[in-house]
Design a protein around this motif. Structure first.
Motif: not given
Length: 234
Positions: A16-31
């Motif tokens: 779940q943590l990985l899925r959440c992280s990738m969702l953040f990255l899909s919004k902002n690749h700079a993260l």
């Protein structure tokens, strides 16, 4: 997100943590860069399950990173991968080897070959000759060929100037160095004696690397396995 990776029970909710992280990255690749920095900074030790999960996440995050911004992290990234590959834990080494099956990762390796080759090539060559697991040794030999095909000149130069010490230091042969282990055990015995002198109620912890314990057998001390040494000493 990064502090959640530090807790001991990360493996329970890592999916779940990985899925959440990738969702953040899909919004902002700079993260992706701060997340990768966090993973490398808080890398787990002595926990192969968590290391494998970190490697899985690291590879996914890596594919989102912009190549130009990745350059400052290249030494840390490849040093960590070299340590994972040369380590004694088979699953961790195998998972780290999977990075080299990724075209984007090979592109990074090729782009920064002046930095990456001296760190990776000597380790791969050493392990291709000495690794204890036959299947992984075959994979290492195949990887050695791939690295040489990428740039034969850089490969030979890295082999001459790089160090194989990392692979040798992490090898099973080094860890099974009985004289060195005896010296370490003597130090622990001395510490236990001092603790006993301070507090007579002190009980030394059960150490698995002794002749009377089955783990000792698996560490090449030559003791015959019997029903008498299946239980750690009390």
């Amino acid at each position: 997100m990064i502090p959640l990776h530090k807790v001991q029970t990360t493996h329970i909710f890592h999916e779940q943590l990985l899925r959440c992280s990738m969702l953040f990255l899909s919004k902002n690749h700079a993260l992706a860069i701060p997340l990768m920095e966090g993973l490398l900074r808080y890398w787990p030790f002595g926990n192969s399950v968590k290391e494998t999960l970190y490697l899985t996440e690291l590879q996914e995050v890596l594919e989102v990173c912009e190549l130009a911004k990745l350059e400052p992290l290249i030494p840390k990234l490849f040093k960590r991968l070299a340590r994972c590959i040369s380590g004694p834990q088979l699953q961790v080494a195998d998972r780290a080897m999977c990075f080299f099956e990724n075209d984007y990762f090979l592109g990074i390796l090729r782009t920064f070959k002046q930095v990456t080759f001296p760190m990776v090539v000597p380790v791969i060559v050493e392990l291709a000759e000495t690794h204890w697991h036959k299947i992984l040794q075959e994979s290492l030999n195949a990887l050695k060929v791939i690295l040489k095909e990428i740039d034969p000149v850089a490969f030979d130069r890295a082999l001459q100037t790089g160090s194989r010490d990392l692979a040798r230091a992490n090898s099973l042969g080094t860890m099974h160095n009985l004289p060195a282990r005896a010296t370490t055990e003597a130090k622990w015995d001395a510490l236990a004696a001092k603790a006993k002198a301070i507090d007579p109620r002190f009980k030394a912890p059960c150490v698995p690397y002794v002749d009377s314990h089955v783990v000792g057998l698996n560490n090449m001390n030559g003791i015959m396995l019997t029903s008498q040494n299946l239980i750690p000493p009390t």
